[in-house]
Design a protein around this motif. Structure first.
Motif, mmCIF file in Angstrom:
data_model
loop_
_atom_site.group_PDB
_atom_site.id
_atom_site.type_symbol
_atom_site.label_atom_id
_atom_site.label_comp_id
_atom_site.label_asym_id
_atom_site.label_seq_id
_atom_site.Cartn_x
_atom_site.Cartn_y
_atom_site.Cartn_z
ATOM 1 N N VAL A 38 0.849 -1.201 0.000
ATOM 2 C CA VAL A 38 0.000 0.000 0.000
ATOM 3 C C VAL A 38 0.881 1.245 0.000
ATOM 4 C CG1 VAL A 38 -1.652 1.357 1.369
ATOM 5 C CG2 VAL A 38 -2.022 -1.099 1.044
ATOM 6 N N ASP A 39 1.891 1.257 0.848
ATOM 7 C CA ASP A 39 2.777 2.418 0.967
ATOM 8 C C ASP A 39 3.513 2.700 -0.343
ATOM 9 O OD1 ASP A 39 3.940 4.552 2.419
ATOM 10 O OD2 ASP A 39 5.723 3.353 2.819
ATOM 11 N N ALA A 40 3.886 1.641 -1.074
ATOM 12 C CA ALA A 40 4.610 1.804 -2.337
ATOM 13 C C ALA A 40 3.651 1.983 -3.516
ATOM 14 C CB ALA A 40 5.510 0.593 -2.571
ATOM 15 N N ASN A 41 2.358 2.015 -3.251
ATOM 16 C CA ASN A 41 1.317 2.172 -4.279
ATOM 17 C C ASN A 41 1.403 1.066 -5.335
ATOM 18 O OD1 ASN A 41 -0.997 3.511 -5.157
ATOM 19 N ND2 ASN A 41 0.147 4.673 -6.677
ATOM 20 N N GLN A 42 1.715 -0.143 -4.878
ATOM 21 C CA GLN A 42 1.780 -1.314 -5.755
ATOM 22 C C GLN A 42 0.385 -1.946 -5.808
ATOM 23 O OE1 GLN A 42 5.000 -3.256 -3.679
ATOM 24 N NE2 GLN A 42 6.492 -2.474 -5.156
#
Length: 159
Positions: A38-42
């Motif tokens: 989520v943090d890496a927008n994957q």
């Protein structure tokens, strides 16, 4: 006297829930992986860690996301800025679980093992068998208690 009797219940209700289920460590490891995605927008990785149908609740209304393609098409609605921030800012100490599964904080997301109905229909699962089944996020809740505000939560390009 009434005030004294209410004191222990107030103290108990403000205590942070703890994770005491037998597969809590594995649930925390899954959350760390999910949080990183989520943090890496994957987005594709996030969609791959979901158990479908995914249920998303906002303002008392439920939305059912039936597939990865459906989630990717509605990603910013399901994983809104507030939901992403709640996920990003949670710590492993925020993970707890009960009969419904595992969650963080006030229930921003819920996840559990993806166990086929044929297995659960035949009886109880032994804790030693839990490792056979992967985790998957099955619920996302949007409310003032679950949505957070992050300063760096600008829309990123999907990866």
């Amino acid at each position: 006297l009434a005030a004294l009797l209410a004191l222990p219940s107030l103290a108990f209700s403000s205590e942070k829930p703890t994770c005491t289920l037998p597969d809590c460590d594995q649930a925390k490891a899954f959350f760390a992986k999910f949080q990183k995605a989520v943090d890496a927008n994957q987005r594709k990785d996030v969609a791959g860690m979901v158990s479908y149908p995914l249920h998303s609740y906002r303002n008392g209304k439920g939305t059912v996301i039936r597939s990865k393609a459906d989630l990717l098409a509605h990603y910013d609605t399901v994983f809104s800025a507030g939901a992403r921030c709640a996920i990003k800012t949670a710590t492993l100490d925020d993970v707890w679980g009960n009969w419904r599964g595992f969650t963080i904080s006030a229930g921003a997301i819920w996840w559990d093992r993806i166990i086929p109905n044929s297995v659960t229909h035949n009886g109880a699962i032994q804790p030693s068998d839990l490792g056979k089944y992967p985790f998957g996020v099955f619920g996302v809740n949007h409310s003032p208690e679950t949505d957070k505000t992050c300063a760096d939560d600008a829309q990123a390009t999907p990866k």
